[in-house]
Design a protein around this motif. Sequence first.
Motif, PDB file in Angstrom:
ATOM      1  N   CYS A  96      50.040  23.074  11.095  1.00  0.00           N
ATOM      2  CA  CYS A  96      51.043  23.109  12.159  1.00  0.00           C
ATOM      3  C   CYS A  96      50.962  24.460  12.883  1.00  0.00           C
ATOM      4  N   CYS A 131      58.927  20.403  12.027  1.00  0.00           N
ATOM      5  CA  CYS A 131      59.302  21.342  13.099  1.00  0.00           C
ATOM      6  C   CYS A 131      59.923  20.599  14.280  1.00  0.00           C
ATOM      7  N   ARG A 146      60.846  27.965  10.112  1.00  0.00           N
ATOM      8  CA  ARG A 146      61.761  27.098  10.878  1.00  0.00           C
ATOM      9  C   ARG A 146      63.171  27.691  10.944  1.00  0.00           C
ATOM     10  N   CYS A 167      54.879  26.152  12.099  1.00  0.00           N
ATOM     11  CA  CYS A 167      55.019  26.629  10.725  1.00  0.00           C
ATOM     12  C   CYS A 167      53.603  26.667  10.152  1.00  0.00           C
ATOM     13  N   CYS A 223      54.164  19.894  13.597  1.00  0.00           N
ATOM     14  CA  CYS A 223      54.457  18.899  12.566  1.00  0.00           C
ATOM     15  C   CYS A 223      55.827  18.269  12.793  1.00  0.00           C
TER      16      CYS A 223
HETATM   17 ZN   LIG Z   1      55.591  22.692  11.411  1.00  0.00          ZN
END
Ligand SMILES: [Zn+2]
Length: 376
Positions: free
Chosen positions: A4, A27, A301, A7, A24
């Motif tokens: 990702c 997220c 996040r 993240c 992803c």
């Molecule tokens: Zn992510």
Amino acid sequence: MKFCKKCIMPDTRPHISFDKDGVCIACQNNEKKKSVDWDLRYKELEKLCDKYRRKENGVYDCIIAVSGGKDSHYQVHVMKEQMGMNPLLITVEDFFTMTEAGKHNIQNISEAFGCNIISFKPNRRAAKVISRYMFEKYGRPLWYVDRLLYTVPLYYAAALNIPLLVYGENVSYEYGGINDIETYSAREQVFNGVAPDVDLEELVEAGVPRDELTYLEAPSRVLLEKLDPIYMSYFLEWNSVRNYEFAKRRGFKDLTHEWDRTNHIENFNQIDSYGYLLNAWMKFPKYGHAYATDYGARWVRYGLLTREEAVKLAEERDHAVDPKIIEDFCNFTGMTIEEFYNALDKLYNKDLFEVNALGQWRLKQENIEERRNPHW
Ligand SMILES: [Zn+2]
């Protein structure tokens, strides 16, 4: 491996999805939460509780599946102190050596909130056989207890005729997985792949009598339809750090001064016992990521780490499984340390890993580079 861009979660996490820009689903869902009307969701929870509140003294209104951890503390607080419900708590114990914090916390939750707890202690003889078998064959050492964590509260809720059953977070929606849709209902949770169906005949062949496999089958549809299992994370903005800060004020203890875990980046998640932690670490040989990635991604996040900081922690810690975890697992199952490592060698995914000149299993350099600079 692909990672990702926001993240650091890799695409090897089972059933995780990404958008075309390489972000992803966890997220994406985290972004979506910012536009949720949480006041409205809170009212929805109140309405649901009104439906199940029984208004008779000494009668339970709901069941809360708890581990004794920080999230459990928060769940009990919401249901009992905010919603005014009379909850019965159910916990499924694992069979490993408990930490001092773990022993304290499960007592604390009863003392801090004044609740009864039903503690389900699984069959240790079966657990030894199944845990070793599932580790060696599938790299799922804690399948037995994880399966019971999902099924036992459902069977008890049905038997006790208490339809409202409260779980914490929807793991698939929060972090990516099967059924990653936003829903309050946890009815499908048992099918989320965390502890998937295994043909019980296999376990009989491994040496466990058929009638000792009670509760390992998923409850029937008929049983599930009688219940209303819910995810609290649908109704309240779920944040493990905030839950921790709350729980601490009510007497929850973390692992400070007790155990500094080599493969973790925090000391307040999954702290109840030693051997249990092997399960989530097994994601490392199979999928190339473990605790440091999972929590690093979560902290990114939450705005607590930059992506670069999380990458560094994952590089330093993901592989470094704490020896106490292995020791405790081997003590319980009767494996020697050598048998453990020999079985582990077979479980490493050879597409993702290679053995370096020092004899260490490490992600292939291309995967390490990709994590630092994701290309999509
Ligand atoms: Zn992510």
